[in-house]
Design an enzyme around this catalytic site. Structure first.
Site, short mmCIF file in Angstrom:
data_model
loop_
_atom_site.label_atom_id
_atom_site.label_comp_id
_atom_site.label_asym_id
_atom_site.label_seq_id
_atom_site.Cartn_x
_atom_site.Cartn_y
_atom_site.Cartn_z
N GLU A 145 -18.08 20.10 5.41
CA GLU A 145 -18.50 21.47 5.98
C GLU A 145 -18.30 21.96 7.49
O GLU A 145 -17.95 23.08 7.80
CB GLU A 145 -20.14 21.83 5.48
CG GLU A 145 -20.12 21.58 3.95
CD GLU A 145 -21.17 21.23 3.36
OE1 GLU A 145 -22.41 21.25 4.25
OE2 GLU A 145 -21.31 20.83 2.14
N GLU A 177 -15.97 11.29 1.01
CA GLU A 177 -16.45 12.65 0.49
C GLU A 177 -15.46 13.51 -0.12
O GLU A 177 -14.85 14.17 0.84
CB GLU A 177 -17.59 13.37 1.36
CG GLU A 177 -18.66 12.68 1.68
CD GLU A 177 -19.90 13.33 1.94
OE1 GLU A 177 -20.78 12.95 1.44
OE2 GLU A 177 -19.52 14.21 2.94
N LYS A 235 -28.51 19.23 5.10
CA LYS A 235 -27.69 20.44 5.41
C LYS A 235 -28.63 21.68 6.06
O LYS A 235 -29.49 20.99 6.70
CB LYS A 235 -26.77 20.99 4.29
CG LYS A 235 -26.02 19.84 3.61
CD LYS A 235 -25.17 20.33 2.60
CE LYS A 235 -24.60 19.07 2.00
NZ LYS A 235 -23.43 19.47 1.13
N HIS A 237 -18.28 15.84 8.90
CA HIS A 237 -18.88 16.20 7.43
C HIS A 237 -17.58 17.43 7.13
O HIS A 237 -17.33 18.02 8.06
CB HIS A 237 -20.06 16.99 7.39
CG HIS A 237 -20.47 17.02 5.90
ND1 HIS A 237 -20.08 18.19 5.32
CD2 HIS A 237 -21.09 16.31 5.01
CE1 HIS A 237 -20.83 18.07 4.00
NE2 HIS A 237 -21.18 16.87 3.73
N GLY A 284 -21.27 19.40 -3.52
CA GLY A 284 -21.99 20.73 -4.00
C GLY A 284 -21.55 21.44 -5.22
O GLY A 284 -22.11 22.52 -5.60
N ASN A 344 -28.28 13.88 3.15
CA ASN A 344 -27.71 14.88 4.22
C ASN A 344 -28.45 16.40 3.82
O ASN A 344 -28.05 16.90 2.68
CB ASN A 344 -26.30 15.22 4.23
CG ASN A 344 -25.57 16.35 4.93
OD1 ASN A 344 -26.41 16.93 5.43
ND2 ASN A 344 -24.45 16.50 4.61
N SER A 384 -22.00 15.29 -5.13
CA SER A 384 -22.77 15.53 -6.27
C SER A 384 -23.34 13.94 -6.82
O SER A 384 -23.28 13.77 -8.09
CB SER A 384 -21.90 16.25 -7.41
OG SER A 384 -21.35 17.51 -6.80
#
Ligand code: PGA
Length: 275
Positions: free
Chosen positions: A109, A186, A12, A107, A192, A10, A232
């Site tokens: 985010e 996730e 991003k 996702h 991150g 991904n 991560s």
């Protein structure tokens, strides 16, 4: 022999069209040098499935430059309507016009920063499944939820919002066709942050997800579902995660941005298929 492995990157909001083309050129140039014959044949025969989710503006450049490597290029977020007044969104027909047939949905985010809810995630996922796309559906708990002992409850709520009953198209897609609808676990606290879930923590969550899908959709759903871990993931920790019985691959952010570490991850995936 273990089931298939799904490895997706991904990107991003990284890598515009030029950087995307350069990334693919570097992958093509070192494909044979960096990947063992075993891994290359696992990728060619589909037992390792690869995808990269790029920014929308880079989809065409990535798709052209990736040829002839068997890496699917996908979108990070797609609207459920075919067209209309939805500023900032893109539609499924638009992706199809570019030859794109894979996408992420839900996702964290998107959930955290852009008001995505379980209901909008369900609509996006359903529209993608109906259109025959390969979808990575993301779920996961926040640190606060984990520390409050609510991980299982949160995962259940996120999944039951999507798979409301076993007769829906979404449920059937998950159960019937391996690799059409992939669940990405996730944990938000691991994304991150450099704090990967330990293989044991990830395994426990994956196993809970399988049990939950089984109780919701019937006994074949649990074992059948493809469930990948994200948060991560790096070449240093990926093997330990793949060694867990319920982890079918990875959804990788930071470590998918450089061709070297992406190919290292591909090699680890290829080696971990046994039999
Ligand atoms: P990360 O991102 O690997 O950089 O933690 C994972 C993701 O958000 O999918």
């Amino acid at each position: 022999m273990r089931r298939k492995i799904f490895l997706a990157g991904n990107w991003k909001m990284n890598h515009g069209p030029k950087a995307a083309a350069e990334f693919m050129a570097a992958c093509r140039a070192s494909w044979e040098a960096k990947l063992s014959p075993q891994t290359r044949s696992r990728v060619d025969d589909g037992s390792v499935q690869l995808a990269l989710f790029t920014p929308d503006v880079s989809l065409t450049s990535a798709r052209e430059a990736v040829q002839p490597l068997p890496i699917r290029i996908g979108a990070q977020n797609v609207h459920w309507e075919k067209s209309g007044a939805f500023t900032g969104e893109i539609s499924i027909p638009m992706c199809e016009e570019l030859g794109i047939r894979s996408a992420l949905a839900g996702h964290s985010e998107r959930r955290q920063y852009f008001g995505e809810t379980d209901e909008t995630v369900r609509k996006r996922t359903l529209a993608l499944v109906e259109a025959g796309f390969t979808v990575f559906l993301c779920v996961g708990e926040t640190l606060q939820e984990r520390e409050a002992g609510r991980t299982e409850e949160v995962l259940r709520a996120q999944l039951s919002a999507i798979f409301q009953d076993k007769n829906t198209q979404l449920s059937q897609a998950l159960i019937a066709e391996e690799g059409r609808l992939i669940i990405a676990y996730e944990p938000v606290w691991a994304i991150g942050t450099g704090k990967t879930a330990t293989p044991e923590i990830a395994q426990a969550a994956h196993s809970q997800i399988r049990q939950f899908l089984g109780s919701l959709l019937g006994p074949t759903a649990g074992p059948q579902a493809a469930i990948v871990y994200g948060g991560s993931v790096t070449p240093a920790n990926f093997k330990g995660l793949l060694d867990q019985p319920d982890i079918d691959g990875g959804l990788v952010g930071g470590a998918s941005l450089k061709p070297e570490s992406w190919l290292e991850l591909v090699e680890i995936a290829g080696k971990s298929i046994t039999g």
